[in-house]
Scaffold this active site. Structure first.
Site, short mmCIF file in Angstrom:
data_model
loop_
_atom_site.label_atom_id
_atom_site.label_comp_id
_atom_site.label_asym_id
_atom_site.label_seq_id
_atom_site.Cartn_x
_atom_site.Cartn_y
_atom_site.Cartn_z
N TYR A 32 -9.75 -3.02 -8.90
CA TYR A 32 -10.61 -1.96 -8.38
C TYR A 32 -9.84 -0.68 -8.13
CZ TYR A 32 -8.82 -2.53 -3.57
OH TYR A 32 -8.02 -2.55 -2.45
N ARG A 51 -3.65 4.26 -12.83
CA ARG A 51 -3.29 3.00 -12.16
C ARG A 51 -4.24 1.88 -12.59
NH1 ARG A 51 -2.93 2.94 -5.79
NH2 ARG A 51 -5.18 3.18 -6.04
N ARG A 100 -17.12 -22.25 -15.37
CA ARG A 100 -15.94 -22.00 -14.55
C ARG A 100 -14.74 -22.70 -15.18
NH1 ARG A 100 -13.26 -24.57 -10.39
NH2 ARG A 100 -12.28 -23.19 -8.86
N LYS A 150 -3.79 -3.80 -8.39
CA LYS A 150 -4.84 -3.59 -7.38
C LYS A 150 -6.00 -4.55 -7.61
CE LYS A 150 -7.08 0.35 -5.10
NZ LYS A 150 -6.67 0.03 -3.73
N GLU A 182 3.80 -2.78 3.82
CA GLU A 182 2.80 -1.70 3.88
C GLU A 182 1.71 -2.10 4.88
OE1 GLU A 182 0.93 -1.34 -0.05
OE2 GLU A 182 1.23 -3.48 -0.35
N LEU A 206 1.56 -1.80 -3.20
CA LEU A 206 0.71 -1.05 -4.11
C LEU A 206 1.31 0.35 -4.28
CD1 LEU A 206 -2.01 -1.29 -5.67
CD2 LEU A 206 -2.92 0.19 -3.90
N1 PMP Z 1 -1.48 -0.29 -0.13
C1 PMP Z 1 -2.54 -1.11 -0.13
C2 PMP Z 1 -2.31 -2.57 0.09
C3 PMP Z 1 -3.83 -0.60 -0.35
O1 PMP Z 1 -4.89 -1.42 -0.37
C4 PMP Z 1 -4.00 0.80 -0.53
C5 PMP Z 1 -5.36 1.40 -0.69
N2 PMP Z 1 -6.10 0.83 -1.70
C6 PMP Z 1 -2.86 1.62 -0.52
C7 PMP Z 1 -1.62 1.04 -0.31
C8 PMP Z 1 -2.97 3.10 -0.71
O2 PMP Z 1 -3.20 3.43 -2.07
P1 PMP Z 1 -3.98 4.75 -2.46
O3 PMP Z 1 -3.23 5.89 -1.85
O4 PMP Z 1 -3.92 4.78 -3.95
O5 PMP Z 1 -5.35 4.62 -1.92
#
Ligand code: PMP
Length: 286
Positions: A32, A51, A100, A150, A182, A206
């Site tokens: 996503y 991305r 499945r 993601k 994070e 991410l």
């Molecule tokens: N880390 C994680 C685990 C996230 O879910 C997100 C937001 N989707 C981010 C960092 C920030 O990424 P972005 O700046 O691309 O929204």
């Protein structure tokens, strides 16, 4: 009622349907993106599209036929739903296989599912939360090892958010091998003096689109940027802390595990970075 997009069609939200055999429903086999909307325009669309393409490639998932029309579809949804401030959520899944099965279906037979919808969020830019800052707790990072992709497997981040809420806080910073990875849905930073410290890019986090832009603007504003691991104790002793994401931009962090950061109010660098980010990213919005 919202208009949403499902596999080539714009539909009222209550008429939109996805199969119960969809692999995102059964296996979290989907990726996503969330792109924010300010003044009716998309912030850093190109970064999110890049991305997304990378996430698909890493999972050996086909691009949907409409991939090249994604900007147009985003814009059309923003227009139809009259979004001034908010976001566009996009999800691509490996599609609905006849049965499945752990093995991926043949991409010639099973086409990806593409879904987009909007969320209106008035007050996103001029957020009251950004004026007070947020409180975080630290928790163990118990996610899978490919956090650079993601995917829609968001159960642990969701549990982390609930742990934070239970503790009377807003979010959780996750820790692995002694270092902060994070936030549950954002990248984490601390500031010491004129220096921003944030974990470097790897499969552990991410690769935030907001992160890339904020670090670029910070360097342009003569702040030093150090991409390295930091511990939660170093964070607690920092002058400032903040997080970044597409839907919160730059959000000051004022407390970690009950310890006030700096004087416990949003710091000057984080506040300035938020202003710069909003101003600069709007210039390039489409
Ligand atoms: N880390 C994680 C685990 C996230 O879910 C997100 C937001 N989707 C981010 C960092 C920030 O990424 P972005 O700046 O691309 O929204």
């Amino acid at each position: 009622m919202r208009t949403v997009y499902v596999n080539g069609e714009y539909l009222p939200e209550n008429e939109a349907k996805v199969s119960i055999f969809d692999r995102a429903f059964l296996m979290a086999d989907g990726v996503y993106e969330v792109t924010s909307v300010l003044q009716g325009k998309l912030i850093d669309f190109a970064g999110h599209a890049r991305r997304l393409e990378r996430s698909l490639r890493e999972l050996d998932m086909d691009r949907p036929d409409a991939f090249d029309d994604l900007l147009e579809i985003h814009r059309e949804l923003v227009r139809r739903n009259g979004i001034e401030e908010g976001l566009v959520y996009l999800q691509i899944t490996r599609g609905a296989a006849p049965d499945r099965d752990f093995a991926f279906p043949d991409p010639e037979e099973v086409k990806p599912t593409l879904v987009l919808f909007t969320q209106s969020k008035p007050g996103l830019a001029d957020s009251p939360m950004a004026r007070t800052g947020i409180k975080v707790i630290s928790i163990a990072d118990e996610r899978w090892g490919r956090r650079d992709i993601k995917t829609v497997q968001l159960l642990y981040p969701s549990m982390g958010k609930m742990m934070a809420k239970k503790a009377g806080c807003d979010d959780a910073w996750m820790i692995e091998d002694g270092y902060v990875t994070e936030g549950t849905s954002n990248n984490a930073y601390i500031i010491k003096g004129n220096r921003i410290i944030t974990r470097g890019l790897s499969n552990d986090i991410l690769h935030g689109i907001t992160r890339a832009a904020v670090l670029r603007y910070a360097r342009e504003a003569q702040m030093e940027v150090e991409e390295r691991n930091f511990t939660i104790d170093e964070a607690k002793a920092a002058d400032e802390a903040f997080v970044t994401s597409a839907s919160t931009f730059v959000m000051p962090v004022v407390e970690i595990d009950g310890v006030a950061i700096g004087d416990g109010t949003p710091g000057p660098h984080a506040t300035r970075l938020r202003e710069i980010y909003l101003e600069e990213s709007l210039k390039e919005a489409v």
